[in-house]
Scaffold this active site. Structure first.
Site, PDB file in Angstrom:
ATOM      1  N   ASP A  97       0.841  -1.194   0.000  1.00  0.00           N
ATOM      2  CA  ASP A  97       0.000   0.000   0.000  1.00  0.00           C
ATOM      3  C   ASP A  97       0.874   1.241   0.000  1.00  0.00           C
ATOM      4  O   ASP A  97       1.804   1.360   0.807  1.00  0.00           O
ATOM      5  CB  ASP A  97      -0.902   0.012   1.240  1.00  0.00           C
ATOM      6  CG  ASP A  97      -1.687   1.305   1.348  1.00  0.00           C
ATOM      7  OD1 ASP A  97      -2.610   1.509   0.536  1.00  0.00           O
ATOM      8  OD2 ASP A  97      -1.358   2.125   2.227  1.00  0.00           O
ATOM      9  N   TYR A 102       3.153   9.993  -0.066  1.00  0.00           N
ATOM     10  CA  TYR A 102       4.270   9.488   0.729  1.00  0.00           C
ATOM     11  C   TYR A 102       5.598   9.878   0.081  1.00  0.00           C
ATOM     12  O   TYR A 102       6.046   9.251  -0.885  1.00  0.00           O
ATOM     13  CB  TYR A 102       4.188   7.967   0.882  1.00  0.00           C
ATOM     14  CG  TYR A 102       2.914   7.471   1.522  1.00  0.00           C
ATOM     15  CD1 TYR A 102       2.135   8.296   2.322  1.00  0.00           C
ATOM     16  CD2 TYR A 102       2.487   6.169   1.323  1.00  0.00           C
ATOM     17  CE1 TYR A 102       0.961   7.841   2.893  1.00  0.00           C
ATOM     18  CE2 TYR A 102       1.313   5.698   1.899  1.00  0.00           C
ATOM     19  CZ  TYR A 102       0.553   6.541   2.686  1.00  0.00           C
ATOM     20  OH  TYR A 102      -0.603   6.081   3.250  1.00  0.00           O
ATOM     21  N   LYS A 128      -3.381   5.816  -3.557  1.00  0.00           N
ATOM     22  CA  LYS A 128      -4.374   6.821  -3.192  1.00  0.00           C
ATOM     23  C   LYS A 128      -4.614   7.794  -4.339  1.00  0.00           C
ATOM     24  O   LYS A 128      -3.778   7.945  -5.236  1.00  0.00           O
ATOM     25  CB  LYS A 128      -3.897   7.612  -1.963  1.00  0.00           C
ATOM     26  CG  LYS A 128      -3.230   6.798  -0.869  1.00  0.00           C
ATOM     27  CD  LYS A 128      -4.149   5.812  -0.219  1.00  0.00           C
ATOM     28  CE  LYS A 128      -3.561   5.213   1.030  1.00  0.00           C
ATOM     29  NZ  LYS A 128      -2.258   4.589   0.918  1.00  0.00           N
TER      30      LYS A 128
END
Length: 390
Positions: A97, A102, A128
């Site tokens: 994930d 990030y 995401k």
């Protein structure tokens, strides 16, 4: 032992001893936990990537999260990042994930550099949407991620076209041709970077991102979607207005804090046949000793009540010879609505320790003491337990 020799030793050991059985062991342990929690009525569909109502759920119960390898908390070199991902792969981890957020693209690039050489059907990947990246000489990148070398700035976009663009951008950074799960990211009251109040951004997503992701699911471009947030309100609202498959529940179901998720969020999701990927089971490392609690600039202002609860948890764990980190990971993976647990790791040692923790037996007396001392809710599902005295 030098670095290369150590890594070669780890790789050889893992390949010889765990690679063939790793994923199966994790799935078996998790399925047994689900069966205990649900009266033994665990169907094969629960671990096959779908369920009776057609909602997708990841087929692997244990995964690796991308926050640390985006240099969220400290500098992680490319060499150490790739060694960590390789150690996870060799141990049998097949769910990853990540997010554009990030490290502002850093985590996706690192995971992609490794995964694009693997057979796509062998692993599950979630990322995401909602935050587009744009390289800029005046980017605020160091404000967001001071340890990331990324030149990117963030543009929030929860529209239908923004979702499409986000998926396309992620595929390019990853160097792969498909994404399994898309989580609408950080559309929540704790996100202080949103351009307008979260409720306004949620309304944009309700009209744009949510129906577009449903269309992408129907087109086969993704297998499932949901939202990934640190607070319960957006999830509760989502369940009322859309048809998600699986949501990323971060920072909301841990040994430290789980009452609301257990009694409010889980029943609502269960009624809609929606499952959860559980993140931040250690509250960003707090349970295992970090001075920070969860995320954000105020993360080092840990609530006094939580510090005291951690102290009591440590005492009970020590009295039973239990590793508190191991107990915390297993606890967060135990609910029937928990389709997967993802852990963030910055090193080979961390991912191997977390992998081992998911297969470690914990005596029933430990969990009994936690409930007797009201350190966990009386109705909290418990992991598969070792017999008394084991």
């Amino acid at each position: 032992m030098n670095m290369n020799t150590r890594r070669e030793f780890l790789s050889i050991t893992l390949k010889g001893a765990t690679m063939a059985a790793a994923t199966g062991l994790l799935a078996e342990a998790a399925a047994a936990t689900d069966a205990a929690d649900m009266g033994g009525n665990t169907s094969s569909a629960q671990t096959s990537g779908g369920n009776s109502k057609g909602h997708y759920k990841p087929p692997f119960k244990f995964g690796m999260g991308g926050v640390p390898l985006g240099n969220e908390f400290e500098v992680v070199t490319d060499e150490d990042a790739y060694a960590t991902i390789e150690a996870a792969w060799n141990a049998g981890v097949r769910y990853y994930d990540m997010a554009p957020w990030y490290g502002l693209g850093l985590a996706e690039r690192r995971y992609g550099n490794f995964l694009h050489n693997k057979e796509r059907s062998e692993y599950v990947l979630s990322t995401k949407v909602g935050k587009l990246l744009k390289a800029s000489k005046t980017a605020r990148n160091k404000e967001y991620f001071p340890f990331s070398p990324s030149p990117n700035d963030v543009i929030y976009d929860y529209t239908a076209s923004g979702v499409r663009r986000s998926i396309e951008d992620s595929l390019q950074r990853l160097g792969i041709d498909s994404i399994d799960i898309a989580f609408v990211h950080d559309i929540s009251s704790d996100n202080k970077y949103l351009p307008t109040p979260w409720t306004e951004q949620f309304e944009i997503a309700r009209k744009g991102a949510f129906p577009e992701l449903t269309r992408m699911r129907e087109e086969g471009l993704i297998k499932g979607w949901g939202i990934g947030v640190n607070t319960p309100e957006p999830i509760m609202r989502l369940l009322e207005v859309a048809d998600p498959d699986v949501c990323l529940l971060a920072s909301q179901y841990s040994l430290i804090d789980h009452k609301n998720a257990l009694n409010q969020v889980f029943p609502a999701a269960r009624a809609k046949n929606v499952s959860f990927v559980i993140g931040s089971a250690l509250n960003a490392g707090f349970i295992s000793g970090s001075p920070r609690y969860n995320y954000g600039k105020q993360s080092y202002e840990s609530p006094a009540a939580f510090i005291e609860k951690r102290r009591k948890l440590r005492e009970v764990a020590a009295s039973h010879g239990v590793d508190l980190r191991t107990a915390a990971l297993q606890f967060s993976a135990a609910p029937d609505v928990a389709s997967a647990l993802v852990v963030g790791c910055k090193s080979e040692q961390q991912i191997l320790a977390d992998y081992t923790s998911m297969q470690t037996k914990i005596p029933a007396e430990f969990w009994g003491d936690l409930k007797a001392q009201n350190l966990i809710e009386q109705n909290a599902p418990l992991p598969q337990m070792a017999p008394a005295g084991v």
